[in-house]
Enzyme design. Sequence first.
Site, PDB file in Angstrom:
ATOM      1  N   GLU A   9       0.872  -1.211  -0.052  1.00  0.00           N
ATOM      2  CA  GLU A   9       0.150  -0.022   0.136  1.00  0.00           C
ATOM      3  C   GLU A   9       0.782   1.185  -0.075  1.00  0.00           C
ATOM      4  O   GLU A   9       1.853   1.294   0.674  1.00  0.00           O
ATOM      5  CB  GLU A   9      -0.802  -0.062   1.131  1.00  0.00           C
ATOM      6  CG  GLU A   9      -1.954   1.298   1.103  1.00  0.00           C
ATOM      7  CD  GLU A   9      -2.391   1.382   2.990  1.00  0.00           C
ATOM      8  OE1 GLU A   9      -3.469   0.823   2.881  1.00  0.00           O
ATOM      9  OE2 GLU A   9      -1.798   2.277   3.536  1.00  0.00           O
ATOM     10  N   ASP A 101     -12.891   7.300   7.159  1.00  0.00           N
ATOM     11  CA  ASP A 101     -13.157   7.991   8.396  1.00  0.00           C
ATOM     12  C   ASP A 101     -13.782   9.308   8.233  1.00  0.00           C
ATOM     13  O   ASP A 101     -13.657  10.068   7.131  1.00  0.00           O
ATOM     14  CB  ASP A 101     -11.528   8.348   9.138  1.00  0.00           C
ATOM     15  CG  ASP A 101     -10.901   7.145   9.568  1.00  0.00           C
ATOM     16  OD1 ASP A 101     -11.464   6.088   9.709  1.00  0.00           O
ATOM     17  OD2 ASP A 101      -9.643   7.141   9.304  1.00  0.00           O
TER      18      ASP A 101
END
Length: 279
Positions: A9, A101
């Site tokens: 990632e 989030d």
Amino acid sequence: MSKVQISMEIFPPKKDSEFSSAFRVAKELSEINPDFISVTYGAGGSRSKSTVEIASYIQNELHIPSMAHLTCVGSTKDDIGRLCEEFKKHSIPHVLALRGDRPKDMSDEQYNSREFTYASNLVDFLKAHTDFEIWGACYPEKHFESFSKESDLMHMKEKQDKGVTQFITQMFFDNDFFYDFREKAARKGITAPIHAGIMPITSAGQIGRSISLSGSSVPKALSDIIANYGENPEDMYKAGIDYAVRQCSDLLLNGVDGIHIYTMNKPDVAKQIVRSILS
């Protein structure tokens, strides 16, 4: 035994002036020929253009399969539709569907009236409007907002039933949590491959940030490393990589489907880990 997938990632930079560094990170990671590289996506869609550009570079210039993270907490269906068109235009084949989030500037009214309540709602939208391969997130130690591990597993099964084909876990530092989670997921009827998310801790300050973001627990073996080497950056760096290598090696011995390294845009760390576990 099927081949274990090794992936990475990376994240887009916050400043446009640092943009070239993300391409350099991707290029360096391509040298170890990962099975895919995923690119994160800012809260509420911030830096989504950067996600597209970096994922396109990985897919079309480096010829490594790319996966674009896609969060929906601050997005409308029109926003997601437009972004999916961009992914399609750049031949990005995989999407990691996430709620994401809550953005700091999102009011309670906006949050409570959002068009996508859960990641599973995003999966529904993607299945109806795109032909991407859809991946999902899962949580060996429970999502911090979840009532229980059982409810987490129910949501995971729901995502699989809606069309998620593979999962990547939140970071964890104790493999026993992963093995217990994997066993319970199998009993719940989850058959999709589960890729273990591994975060190498190469500085003492990193652990606090990682815990606050993920809620992952720190086993004694790792806290001892931080206590013994945290004051010495060079020794901490080496010990942190060694811990991640031992964690990955144990996962490989125990039949993990894949290992997904949260690189923190540090290609040298990822390369050392991969070369050690595959040597």
